[in-house]
Design a protein around this motif. Structure first.
Motif, PDB file in Angstrom:
ATOM      1  N   ASN A 116      -1.779 -61.188  25.270  1.00 44.85           N
ATOM      2  CA  ASN A 116      -1.580 -62.614  25.025  1.00 44.85           C
ATOM      3  C   ASN A 116      -1.817 -62.990  23.564  1.00 44.85           C
ATOM      4  O   ASN A 116      -1.139 -63.869  23.023  1.00 44.85           O
ATOM      5  N   ARG A 117      -2.762 -62.312  22.916  1.00 42.27           N
ATOM      6  CA  ARG A 117      -3.057 -62.618  21.510  1.00 42.27           C
ATOM      7  C   ARG A 117      -1.854 -62.312  20.623  1.00 42.27           C
ATOM      8  O   ARG A 117      -1.509 -63.095  19.719  1.00 42.27           O
ATOM      9  N   ILE A 118      -1.210 -61.170  20.841  1.00 44.03           N
ATOM     10  CA  ILE A 118      -0.124 -60.780  19.942  1.00 44.03           C
ATOM     11  C   ILE A 118       1.191 -61.474  20.258  1.00 44.03           C
ATOM     12  O   ILE A 118       2.177 -61.273  19.561  1.00 44.03           O
ATOM     13  N   VAL A 119       1.185 -62.327  21.274  1.00 46.56           N
ATOM     14  CA  VAL A 119       2.332 -63.216  21.468  1.00 46.56           C
ATOM     15  C   VAL A 119       2.392 -64.225  20.321  1.00 46.56           C
ATOM     16  O   VAL A 119       3.470 -64.575  19.836  1.00 46.56           O
ATOM     17  N   ARG A 120       1.206 -64.644  19.836  1.00 44.41           N
ATOM     18  CA  ARG A 120       1.157 -65.704  18.813  1.00 44.41           C
ATOM     19  C   ARG A 120       0.586 -65.243  17.473  1.00 44.41           C
ATOM     20  O   ARG A 120       0.790 -65.912  16.459  1.00 44.41           O
ATOM     21  N   ASP A 121      -0.144 -64.126  17.453  1.00 41.97           N
ATOM     22  CA  ASP A 121      -0.849 -63.684  16.255  1.00 41.97           C
ATOM     23  C   ASP A 121      -0.018 -62.617  15.539  1.00 41.97           C
ATOM     24  O   ASP A 121       0.048 -61.459  15.975  1.00 41.97           O
ATOM     25  N   GLU A 122       0.585 -62.987  14.419  1.00 42.92           N
ATOM     26  CA  GLU A 122       1.474 -62.076  13.709  1.00 42.92           C
ATOM     27  C   GLU A 122       0.730 -60.878  13.122  1.00 42.92           C
ATOM     28  O   GLU A 122       1.279 -59.776  13.052  1.00 42.92           O
ATOM     29  N   VAL A 123      -0.523 -61.086  12.711  1.00 41.24           N
ATOM     30  CA  VAL A 123      -1.287 -60.000  12.087  1.00 41.24           C
ATOM     31  C   VAL A 123      -1.640 -58.930  13.119  1.00 41.24           C
ATOM     32  O   VAL A 123      -1.433 -57.728  12.895  1.00 41.24           O
ATOM     33  N   GLN A 124      -2.174 -59.357  14.255  1.00 36.72           N
ATOM     34  CA  GLN A 124      -2.511 -58.369  15.279  1.00 36.72           C
ATOM     35  C   GLN A 124      -1.251 -57.758  15.886  1.00 36.72           C
ATOM     36  O   GLN A 124      -1.246 -56.565  16.234  1.00 36.72           O
ATOM     37  N   ALA A 125      -0.192 -58.533  15.999  1.00 36.48           N
ATOM     38  CA  ALA A 125       1.071 -57.979  16.501  1.00 36.48           C
ATOM     39  C   ALA A 125       1.551 -56.862  15.586  1.00 36.48           C
ATOM     40  O   ALA A 125       1.985 -55.790  16.049  1.00 36.48           O
ATOM     41  N   ALA A 126       1.468 -57.080  14.277  1.00 36.03           N
ATOM     42  CA  ALA A 126       1.907 -56.066  13.315  1.00 36.03           C
ATOM     43  C   ALA A 126       1.035 -54.820  13.396  1.00 36.03           C
ATOM     44  O   ALA A 126       1.530 -53.692  13.252  1.00 36.03           O
ATOM     45  N   ALA A 127      -0.261 -54.998  13.654  1.00 39.87           N
ATOM     46  CA  ALA A 127      -1.166 -53.852  13.763  1.00 39.87           C
ATOM     47  C   ALA A 127      -0.816 -52.981  14.963  1.00 39.87           C
ATOM     48  O   ALA A 127      -0.820 -51.746  14.876  1.00 39.87           O
ATOM     49  N   VAL A 128      -0.514 -53.617  16.078  1.00 40.68           N
ATOM     50  CA  VAL A 128      -0.110 -52.865  17.269  1.00 40.68           C
ATOM     51  C   VAL A 128       1.202 -52.129  17.013  1.00 40.68           C
ATOM     52  O   VAL A 128       1.347 -50.947  17.348  1.00 40.68           O
ATOM     53  N   ILE A 129       2.148 -52.818  16.409  1.00 42.36           N
ATOM     54  CA  ILE A 129       3.446 -52.195  16.116  1.00 42.36           C
ATOM     55  C   ILE A 129       3.290 -51.054  15.118  1.00 42.36           C
ATOM     56  O   ILE A 129       3.961 -50.017  15.236  1.00 42.36           O
ATOM     57  N   ASP A 130       2.397 -51.196  14.153  1.00 40.64           N
ATOM     58  CA  ASP A 130       2.147 -50.113  13.195  1.00 40.64           C
ATOM     59  C   ASP A 130       1.671 -48.848  13.915  1.00 40.64           C
ATOM     60  O   ASP A 130       2.048 -47.727  13.549  1.00 40.64           O
ATOM     61  N   ALA A 131       0.839 -49.020  14.936  1.00 40.36           N
ATOM     62  CA  ALA A 131       0.348 -47.870  15.694  1.00 40.36           C
ATOM     63  C   ALA A 131       1.492 -47.173  16.425  1.00 40.36           C
ATOM     64  O   ALA A 131       1.572 -45.939  16.437  1.00 40.36           O
ATOM     65  N   VAL A 132       2.372 -47.954  17.025  1.00 40.35           N
ATOM     66  CA  VAL A 132       3.527 -47.376  17.725  1.00 40.35           C
ATOM     67  C   VAL A 132       4.426 -46.656  16.724  1.00 40.35           C
ATOM     68  O   VAL A 132       4.905 -45.547  16.985  1.00 40.35           O
ATOM     69  N   ALA A 133       4.650 -47.275  15.579  1.00 35.62           N
ATOM     70  CA  ALA A 133       5.494 -46.662  14.549  1.00 35.62           C
ATOM     71  C   ALA A 133       4.892 -45.357  14.049  1.00 35.62           C
ATOM     72  O   ALA A 133       5.606 -44.376  13.805  1.00 35.62           O
ATOM     73  N   ASP A 134       3.571 -45.311  13.916  1.00 32.84           N
ATOM     74  CA  ASP A 134       2.896 -44.090  13.477  1.00 32.84           C
ATOM     75  C   ASP A 134       3.081 -42.965  14.495  1.00 32.84           C
ATOM     76  O   ASP A 134       3.223 -41.800  14.124  1.00 32.84           O
ATOM     77  N   TYR A 135       3.043 -43.329  15.775  1.00 30.62           N
ATOM     78  CA  TYR A 135       3.085 -42.304  16.820  1.00 30.62           C
ATOM     79  C   TYR A 135       4.507 -41.891  17.181  1.00 30.62           C
ATOM     80  O   TYR A 135       4.847 -40.722  17.165  1.00 30.62           O
ATOM     81  N   ASP A 136       5.342 -42.872  17.522  1.00 27.66           N
ATOM     82  CA  ASP A 136       6.728 -42.584  17.904  1.00 27.66           C
ATOM     83  C   ASP A 136       7.529 -43.877  17.841  1.00 27.66           C
ATOM     84  O   ASP A 136       7.470 -44.685  18.766  1.00 27.66           O
ATOM     85  N   PRO A 137       8.290 -44.081  16.778  1.00 31.74           N
ATOM     86  CA  PRO A 137       9.026 -45.340  16.616  1.00 31.74           C
ATOM     87  C   PRO A 137      10.142 -45.550  17.629  1.00 31.74           C
ATOM     88  O   PRO A 137      10.738 -46.620  17.665  1.00 31.74           O
ATOM     89  N   ALA A 138      10.395 -44.545  18.468  1.00 30.73           N
ATOM     90  CA  ALA A 138      11.410 -44.720  19.518  1.00 30.73           C
ATOM     91  C   ALA A 138      10.826 -45.373  20.766  1.00 30.73           C
ATOM     92  O   ALA A 138      11.581 -45.771  21.671  1.00 30.73           O
TER      93      ALA A 138
END
Length: 251
Positions: A116-138
């Motif tokens: 729910n936080r990353i629905v509205r929080d751009e900073v935390q959303a980007a942090a989660v996406i960065d982790a996915v990108a680091d592991y497997d961007p697919a």
């Protein structure tokens, strides 16, 4: 009409068991497996992944804040690097176990307060996406329509998948009503099943104030930790099939 039916699974911890994972795995097409931060332990993760592989159910990593005491339902203030690292840790752990069982993690779904936080929080959303990108961007990320996750993911080339919740109440803005409010979780099987069909067929849901909210989604969630979760999920599956919806994992 093609819809994925997902549920949160593997949410026991040690001697504490929550939900009937095996029964739900016979109903759903995707399993959001707890990664150990809000629930789940190595044995539970292993058993859940093995059972999912046996049934041909897609495995998702349900990453969370580190919050066992409150089941990942408290918002936390975290530095982006720390949040990124903790999501990466969880994703790598569950994918490693899934691969040892003959499967793999094929998508990511944040849990509870983090979702729910990353629905509205751009900073935390980007942090989660960065982790996915680091592991497997697919790897696609499940999120609400209109979530800040979509923009963050697009910037990194990460696919996103829209999700709707059959057993949760909605606000007029299209977000989920906080669990602390009365009526936030819907327990009536017929009501939940009817909502799921409407989401799949019409792409709408009735919000708490009676307004119609668009919820165009490829995946519909029924929570595995609610009372009678198996009955609710079975009712949703049956009604979707009766409506001519094809149930198929998105990943």
């Amino acid at each position: 009409m093609v819809i994925d039916l997902n549920a949160d699974l593997g949410e026991g911890f040690g001697i504490w068991h929550l939900g009937d994972d095996l029964a739900l795995l016979d109903i759903v097409t995707s399993a959001n497996v707890a990664c150990g931060f809000h629930a789940g332990d190595p044995v539970t993760i292993r058993r859940t992944c093995a059972a999912a592989v046996d049934r041909g159910v897609a495995i998702g990593a349900q990453v969370s804040y580190r919050d066992l005491a409150h089941f990942g339902r408290r918002e936390m203030e975290m530095e982006p690097e720390e949040l990124c690292a903790e999501v990466l840790y969880q994703l790598a752990a569950v994918d490693g176990i899934a691969r040892a069982m003959g499967g793999r993690v094929s998508y990511v779904k944040p849990h509870g307060a983090l979702y729910n936080r990353i629905v509205r929080d751009e900073v935390q959303a980007a942090a989660v996406i960065d982790a996915v990108a680091d592991y497997d961007p697919a790897l696609p990320v499940l999120t609400l329509p209109g979530s800040a996750v979509h923009a963050a993911a697009a910037a990194e080339g990460i696919p996103t998948v829209n999700e709707a919740f059959a057993d949760r109440a909605y606000t007029p803005a299209g977000t989920l009503v906080p669990r602390r409010e009365v009526g936030a979780v819907i327990h009536d099987a017929e009501a939940v099943a009817a909502r799921a069909v409407r989401m799949a067929v019409s792409g709408t849901v009735t919000a708490q104030d009676g307004t119609q909210v668009p919820v165009s989604a490829r995946s519909i969630c029924v929570h595995g930790d609610t009372p009678d979760a198996v009955r609710l999920a079975q009712a949703v599956r049956d009604r979707l099939l009766e409506a001519g919806v094809v149930l198929q994992a998105f990943a």
